[in-house]
Design a protein around this motif. Structure first.
Motif, PDB file in Angstrom:
ATOM      1  N   GLU A   1      -6.175  10.715   2.980  1.00  0.00           N
ATOM      2  CA  GLU A   1      -5.498   9.817   1.796  1.00  0.00           C
ATOM      3  C   GLU A   1      -5.532   8.840   1.566  1.00  0.00           C
ATOM      4  O   GLU A   1      -6.088   8.251   2.587  1.00  0.00           O
ATOM      5  CB  GLU A   1      -3.514  10.321   2.265  1.00  0.00           C
ATOM      6  N   ASP A   2      -5.817   9.054  -0.275  1.00  0.00           N
ATOM      7  CA  ASP A   2      -6.383   7.472  -0.446  1.00  0.00           C
ATOM      8  C   ASP A   2      -4.762   6.593  -0.647  1.00  0.00           C
ATOM      9  O   ASP A   2      -3.810   6.960  -0.051  1.00  0.00           O
ATOM     10  CB  ASP A   2      -6.871   7.426  -1.368  1.00  0.00           C
TER      11      ASP A   2
ATOM     12  N   ARG B   1       0.879   5.591   0.144  1.00  0.00           N
ATOM     13  CA  ARG B   1       0.039   6.936  -0.526  1.00  0.00           C
ATOM     14  C   ARG B   1      -0.292   7.307  -1.650  1.00  0.00           C
ATOM     15  O   ARG B   1       0.375   7.528  -2.503  1.00  0.00           O
ATOM     16  CB  ARG B   1       0.905   8.371   0.804  1.00  0.00           C
ATOM     17  N   ALA B   2      -1.829   8.142  -2.001  1.00  0.00           N
ATOM     18  CA  ALA B   2      -1.747   8.263  -3.565  1.00  0.00           C
ATOM     19  C   ALA B   2      -0.866   9.357  -4.580  1.00  0.00           C
ATOM     20  O   ALA B   2      -0.683   9.567  -5.219  1.00  0.00           O
ATOM     21  CB  ALA B   2      -3.121   8.624  -3.801  1.00  0.00           C
TER      22      ALA B   2
ATOM     23  N   GLU C   1       0.932  -1.564   0.599  1.00  0.00           N
ATOM     24  CA  GLU C   1       0.241   0.157   0.186  1.00  0.00           C
ATOM     25  C   GLU C   1       0.748   1.234  -0.046  1.00  0.00           C
ATOM     26  O   GLU C   1       1.657   1.430   0.313  1.00  0.00           O
ATOM     27  CB  GLU C   1      -1.382   0.036   1.050  1.00  0.00           C
TER      28      GLU C   1
ATOM     29  N   LEU D   1      -3.304   3.141  -2.595  1.00  0.00           N
ATOM     30  CA  LEU D   1      -2.926   2.659  -3.352  1.00  0.00           C
ATOM     31  C   LEU D   1      -2.605   1.050  -3.463  1.00  0.00           C
ATOM     32  O   LEU D   1      -1.361   1.418  -2.922  1.00  0.00           O
ATOM     33  CB  LEU D   1      -2.261   3.480  -5.136  1.00  0.00           C
TER      34      LEU D   1
ATOM     35  N   LEU E   1       5.187   5.791  -5.247  1.00  0.00           N
ATOM     36  CA  LEU E   1       4.958   5.038  -7.070  1.00  0.00           C
ATOM     37  C   LEU E   1       6.399   5.386  -8.128  1.00  0.00           C
ATOM     38  O   LEU E   1       6.115   4.556  -8.734  1.00  0.00           O
ATOM     39  CB  LEU E   1       3.243   6.490  -7.350  1.00  0.00           C
TER      40      LEU E   1
ATOM     41  N   HIS F   1      -0.902  -0.357 -10.357  1.00  0.00           N
ATOM     42  CA  HIS F   1      -2.092  -0.051  -9.610  1.00  0.00           C
ATOM     43  C   HIS F   1      -2.938  -1.709  -9.787  1.00  0.00           C
ATOM     44  O   HIS F   1      -3.664  -1.674 -11.074  1.00  0.00           O
ATOM     45  CB  HIS F   1      -2.349   1.181  -9.985  1.00  0.00           C
TER      46      HIS F   1
ATOM     47  N   THR G   1      -7.406   1.241  -5.521  1.00  0.00           N
ATOM     48  CA  THR G   1      -7.450   2.076  -3.991  1.00  0.00           C
ATOM     49  C   THR G   1      -8.384   1.782  -3.776  1.00  0.00           C
ATOM     50  O   THR G   1      -9.422   1.728  -3.706  1.00  0.00           O
ATOM     51  CB  THR G   1      -7.844   3.774  -5.482  1.00  0.00           C
TER      52      THR G   1
END
Length: 165
Positions: A154-155, A125-126, A123, A157, A132, A142, A145
């Motif tokens: 915060e989402d 943080r977006a 996982e 991913l 990333l 990905h 979400t």
């Protein structure tokens, strides 16, 4: 214990985490994340092949090696085939940009594959663009979400990659 050297000029190696590393790991965790893991969470993963630290050898003045990063990864059950899970990874702010995180992630994926994982998830943080970029470099894709996963809203991913194929 095997170790991996980072870069040609760096005196950084990756090895299994031990009890004596935990305070340094906790300091890096607190410097890296707004919602750091507690000390007890790291203690729980001691002995896991995927709990690794990157250590910098002492300079010419002697002293002891210092922890400059870590990764916590383990296996979770997944329909009879173990799934690797990278739970936490961080590099000391002063040591970022030197390939330490890349080497830690590579070492963790190798450890998980060696224990039977054929895929690994994590996982992130977006909005964590540096992480990333690193994960995409390793082939993570990905999957989905999770809205408002983190306490600050915060989402997250969910990303996965195949290993050992």
């Amino acid at each position: 214990m095997s170790s991996t050297t980072v870069g040609d000029e760096d005196d950084v190696q990756v090895r299994q985490a031990v009890q004596a590393d935990l305070l340094a790991v906790l300091r890096i965790e607190r410097a890296s994340f707004p919602q750091p893991w507690p000390f007890s969470a790291f203690e729980r993963y001691l002995g896991e092949p995927g709990f690794l630290v990157a250590v910098e050898a002492p300079g010419d003045s002697g002293g002891t090696e210092s922890v400059v990063g870590y990764v916590v990864a383990d296996l979770v059950p997944n329909h009879g085939q173990p799934l690797g899970h990278v739970k936490d990874i961080a590099v000391h702010p002063e040591c970022r940009g030197r390939g330490v995180g890349r080497t830690l992630l590579d070492s963790a994926l190798t450890a998980l594959e060696g224990r039977g994982a054929r895929s690994v998830k994590l996982e992130v943080r977006a909005g964590n663009d540096p992480a990333l970029a690193l994960y995409e470099e390793f082939g993570f894709e990905h999957l989905r979400t999770v809205p408002r996963y983190y306490d600050d809203g915060e989402d997250a991913l969910i990303m996965v990659v195949g290993v050992g194929e």
